[in-house]
Write a protein that holds these residues in place. Structure first.
Motif, PDB file in Angstrom:
ATOM      1  N   ILE A   2      38.365  22.175  38.780  1.00  0.00           N
ATOM      2  CA  ILE A   2      37.221  23.463  39.313  1.00  0.00           C
ATOM      3  C   ILE A   2      35.741  22.826  39.371  1.00  0.00           C
ATOM      4  N   TYR A  42      31.003  31.332  39.365  1.00  0.00           N
ATOM      5  CA  TYR A  42      32.338  32.495  39.558  1.00  0.00           C
ATOM      6  C   TYR A  42      31.894  33.894  38.875  1.00  0.00           C
ATOM      7  N   LEU A  98      37.082  28.260  45.698  1.00  0.00           N
ATOM      8  CA  LEU A  98      37.451  29.361  45.220  1.00  0.00           C
ATOM      9  C   LEU A  98      36.548  30.221  44.747  1.00  0.00           C
ATOM     10  N   TYR A 139      37.064  33.715  45.936  1.00  0.00           N
ATOM     11  CA  TYR A 139      38.069  34.403  46.015  1.00  0.00           C
ATOM     12  C   TYR A 139      38.688  34.929  45.395  1.00  0.00           C
ATOM     13  N   PHE A 160      45.722  27.174  49.144  1.00  0.00           N
ATOM     14  CA  PHE A 160      44.292  28.293  50.127  1.00  0.00           C
ATOM     15  C   PHE A 160      44.992  29.398  50.353  1.00  0.00           C
ATOM     16  N   THR A 173      46.044  24.005  41.979  1.00  0.00           N
ATOM     17  CA  THR A 173      45.703  23.616  42.758  1.00  0.00           C
ATOM     18  C   THR A 173      45.724  22.327  43.559  1.00  0.00           C
TER      19      THR A 173
END
Length: 372
Positions: free
Chosen positions: A109, A161, A117, A120, A87, A81
């Motif tokens: 994160i 997420y 993120l 995605y 990205f 990252t």
């Protein structure tokens, strides 16, 4: 995520390997914001850098169009990252339809990276948690980042997420230090994270409570996971599903193929390896290497700035290496060191154990767990 070209897996041949492989590791960068004492970063001789974004895109396209692997995973060395075009590369991968795995140290994160993120839908996310408490977190040398912020950031990201993408596989990796490497610890100090079965079960139970609290897991699933937890032992690799699509794994403390040892190595004459059989790696500069343990690029067999992947995988030298492992014969000089031993007695016994473990036990566990 587009058409899933790999939904029906049919073995074919490309050069001298059977495809699709389980995965191909793509190293977007070997730069990391952590300086973990158990990581080979301290002995890595390669220069630091980032993969050219167009090279990354071309690699991903070639892998997908030739059905070379079931998935790609952004991982070898470094924190992916941190790539300035991460990205954009991720968007390209998503457009192709290839399955994408991300391996991250988890330090970034909990903030902006994690928020991005969320756009995605990844196939798999591996969080190299490794050090699950404040004391062991000191081994990460993570600068100003505190353990509380680290843990809370990971859990914050997982909550957001996982609630959005239920089918994404999550794997939390913990460092298993049941077996110590005395010669290694002489130079880096004692490494004690999970060194007993009691520690293992207590650690997994604590983190299971964190995850269950976020996931609203049904009581029956929670109880089943707790029962499985009671069966875990520290002297082996462990993977346990704590709730649907969420796994805890112990990552065995290792010396990265004798990388930390400066004494005499008895080179392996026999052995077995999964390099080029279930995976291979592509370093940020385009070098194609035999396996993901080769952090220094010592097994480079070609460079994608100079040749196509098909040309590299069709080389006669690779054929010799692959055919050698099929007969448990070690061909590449660095493989002989990586699979080598520190004593004459071990040099006789280790090949037997490596063949047994990698040829027989590893495929069994892969099939049983269905996760890699």
């Amino acid at each position: 995520m587009g058409n899933n070209k790999n939904s029906v897996i049919k073995k074919q041949r490309l050069g001298h390997i059977d495809i699709p492989l389980q995965r191909v590791h793509i190293e977007l960068t070997n730069i990391c914001d952590f300086n973990c004492v158990f990581c080979p970063k301290s002995v890595m001789k390669r220069k630091y850098g980032y993969m050219d974004k167009e090279l990354a895109k071309n690699i991903i396209s070639e892998l997908y169009e030739n059905n070379i692997c079931e998935k790609i995973t952004f991982h070898v060395m470094g924190e992916p990252t941190m790539h300035p075009d991460f990205f954009e590369i991720l968007s390209h991968a998503q457009k192709t339809g290839i399955k994408v795995g991300l391996t991250t140290n988890g330090g970034r994160i909990g903030g902006r990276i994690g928020e991005q993120l969320l756009e995605y839908n990844l196939y798999q996310i591996d969080i190299s948690l490794q050090t699950p408490d404040e004391k062991s977190f000191m081994l990460r040398k993570a600068g100003p980042l505190t353990f509380d912020d680290y843990r809370n950031g990971i859990l914050k990201f997982f909550s957001a997420y996982h609630s959005k993408y239920k089918d994404t596989i999550f794997k939390f990796r913990f460092l298993n230090t049941r077996f110590h490497h005395k010669y290694l610890e002489k130079s880096i100090g004692k490494i004690d994270v999970i060194s007993s079965t009691e520690q293992l079960r207590e650690t997994f139970k604590e983190w299971m409570e964190y995850i269950n609290g976020i996931s609203n897991v049904e009581e029956s699933i929670k109880q089943k996971a707790l029962e499985n937890l009671k069966k875990l032992v520290s002297y082996k690799w462990n993977v346990v599903e704590v709730c649907p699509k969420v796994f805890f794994e112990t990552y065995m403390f290792e010396d990265w193929g004798n990388a930390f040892y400066d004494g005499k190595i008895y080179k392996a004459l026999a052995g077995y390896c999964f390099g080029m059989r279930d995976h291979f790696s592509i370093l940020y500069n385009g070098d194609v290497t035999l396996c993901c343990v080769d952090f220094n690029g010592n097994t480079t067999i070609g460079n994608l700035k100079e040749q196509s992947l098909k040309e590299i995988l069709s080389s006669e030298y690779l054929k010799e290496i692959v055919e050698g492992f099929k007969k448990f014969k070690v061909i590449h000089p660095y493989c002989k060191v990586c699979l080598g031993s520190k004593s004459r007695v071990s040099s006789i016994l280790k090949p037997i154990f490596s063949i047994l473990a990698l040829k027989t036990l590893k495929p069994f566990f892969y099939n049983k767990i269905k996760l890699y």
